[in-house]
Motif scaffolding. Structure first.
Motif, PDB file in Angstrom:
ATOM      1  N   GLY A  32       0.867  -1.455  -0.041  1.00 28.80           N
ATOM      2  CA  GLY A  32       0.009   0.154  -0.075  1.00 28.80           C
ATOM      3  C   GLY A  32       0.990   1.179  -0.050  1.00 28.80           C
ATOM      4  O   GLY A  32       1.848   1.112   0.840  1.00 28.80           O
ATOM      5  N   TYR A  33       0.537   2.172  -0.897  1.00 28.56           N
ATOM      6  CA  TYR A  33       1.258   3.319  -0.907  1.00 28.56           C
ATOM      7  C   TYR A  33       0.628   4.765  -0.363  1.00 28.56           C
ATOM      8  O   TYR A  33      -0.416   5.067  -0.969  1.00 28.56           O
ATOM      9  N   ASN A  74      -2.662  -9.167  -0.160  1.00 26.87           N
ATOM     10  CA  ASN A  74      -3.725  -8.055  -0.753  1.00 26.87           C
ATOM     11  C   ASN A  74      -3.526  -6.984   0.271  1.00 26.87           C
ATOM     12  O   ASN A  74      -3.327  -7.078   1.459  1.00 26.87           O
ATOM     13  N   ASP A  76      -4.213  -2.367   0.689  1.00 33.34           N
ATOM     14  CA  ASP A  76      -3.931  -0.868   0.118  1.00 33.34           C
ATOM     15  C   ASP A  76      -3.837   0.198   1.287  1.00 33.34           C
ATOM     16  O   ASP A  76      -4.113  -0.280   2.342  1.00 33.34           O
ATOM     17  N   TYR A  77      -3.289   1.413   0.748  1.00 28.35           N
ATOM     18  CA  TYR A  77      -3.169   2.116   1.897  1.00 28.35           C
ATOM     19  C   TYR A  77      -4.213   3.281   1.737  1.00 28.35           C
ATOM     20  O   TYR A  77      -4.508   3.726   0.375  1.00 28.35           O
ATOM     21  N   TYR A  78      -5.295   3.825   2.757  1.00 27.10           N
ATOM     22  CA  TYR A  78      -6.235   4.869   2.520  1.00 27.10           C
ATOM     23  C   TYR A  78      -6.622   5.494   3.644  1.00 27.10           C
ATOM     24  O   TYR A  78      -6.777   4.768   4.538  1.00 27.10           O
ATOM     25  N   TYR A  84      -6.450  -4.618   4.463  1.00 26.62           N
ATOM     26  CA  TYR A  84      -6.438  -5.890   3.782  1.00 26.62           C
ATOM     27  C   TYR A  84      -7.227  -6.922   4.346  1.00 26.62           C
ATOM     28  O   TYR A  84      -8.017  -6.709   5.594  1.00 26.62           O
ATOM     29  N   ASP A 129      -5.629  -9.312  -5.444  1.00 25.44           N
ATOM     30  CA  ASP A 129      -5.185  -7.820  -4.820  1.00 25.44           C
ATOM     31  C   ASP A 129      -6.480  -6.978  -4.499  1.00 25.44           C
ATOM     32  O   ASP A 129      -7.413  -7.362  -4.964  1.00 25.44           O
ATOM     33  N   ALA A 131      -7.331  -2.788  -4.366  1.00 29.39           N
ATOM     34  CA  ALA A 131      -7.110  -1.348  -4.813  1.00 29.39           C
ATOM     35  C   ALA A 131      -8.201  -0.230  -4.206  1.00 29.39           C
ATOM     36  O   ALA A 131      -9.423  -0.690  -4.425  1.00 29.39           O
ATOM     37  N   LEU A 139     -13.174   0.503  -2.351  1.00 29.36           N
ATOM     38  CA  LEU A 139     -12.498  -0.856  -2.535  1.00 29.36           C
ATOM     39  C   LEU A 139     -12.879  -1.645  -3.697  1.00 29.36           C
ATOM     40  O   LEU A 139     -14.013  -2.039  -3.606  1.00 29.36           O
ATOM     41  N   GLN A 176      -3.380  -8.166 -10.287  1.00 35.82           N
ATOM     42  CA  GLN A 176      -3.027  -7.104  -9.569  1.00 35.82           C
ATOM     43  C   GLN A 176      -3.988  -5.952 -10.046  1.00 35.82           C
ATOM     44  O   GLN A 176      -4.439  -5.799 -11.096  1.00 35.82           O
ATOM     45  N   SER A 178      -4.514  -1.388  -9.231  1.00 32.91           N
ATOM     46  CA  SER A 178      -4.002  -0.147  -8.682  1.00 32.91           C
ATOM     47  C   SER A 178      -4.852   1.002  -9.346  1.00 32.91           C
ATOM     48  O   SER A 178      -5.356   1.042 -10.103  1.00 32.91           O
TER      49      SER A 178
END
Length: 179
Positions: A32-33, A74, A76-78, A84, A129, A131, A139, A176, A178
């Motif tokens: 996660g970014y 799996n 993600d950052y939010y 996850y 994954d 996203a 999500l 994947q 994103s």
């Protein structure tokens, strides 16, 4: 990649640039970014929750701060959280992050049991994954058997929406996602 190397991909130019090795000899997963802090969160093969800081190119190991028994594959950052699904479950986890300077820590973990998502047989929640659309807070998930669905994170327990059903035991689908 499978060796823990991080690359930056320019989709328009169709080029990639090697950035660094996140975790030597480890296939990192569950990424996660955080684009506002330029930090990449990931789970390594030893189930450690780690954060790579782009500005310093350093990695901080937060240990098994997520309390997981298996890599979820799996994430993600939010909204100041690392999201996850627990492996093969309908439990969506939200690891709330707090910061001391630029160093994050997990302050608490919320669990959302997703109504209407039977995760048995070919519909197991094996990833794949997830996203999260940062503008809508939606999500999206793609499982290893092709099931594709969405969940509104404003009310995750009650907003499961299947977009495409499982393809059975066919695991030749794209995994994947994103934004």
């Amino acid at each position: 990649d499978e060796a823990g190397d991080l690359y930056e991909v320019n989709a328009a130019d169709k080029t990639s640039t090697y950035i660094t090795s996140l975790s030597p000899n480890t296939a990192t997963n569950a990424l996660g970014y955080d684009s506002s802090r330029n930090q990449l969160f990931f789970v390594d093969n030893d189930l450690n929750f780690q954060v790579w800081d782009r500005s310093s190119s350093s990695t901080t190991n937060l240990g098994n701060a997520l309390g997981i028994a298996a890599n979820p594959a799996n994430a993600d950052y939010y909204d100041n959280a690392f999201w996850y699904f627990e492996t093969n479950s309908t439990d969506l986890k939200k690891a709330n992050l707090t910061y001391s300077g630029s160093t994050p820590s997990v302050s608490s973990i919320d669990t959302f049991s997703i109504a209407g998502m039977a995760a048995t047989g070919v519909n197991t929640n094996t990833f794949g994954d997830i996203a999260i659309d940062p503008t809508s807070g939606t999500l999206y998930a793609s499982t290893s058997r092709g099931r594709f669905y969405s969940i509104d994170l404003a009310s995750p327990s009650t907003t499961f929406q299947q977009i495409a059903g499982s393809l059975g035991n066919d695991r030749s689908v794209g995994l994947q996602l994103s934004f």
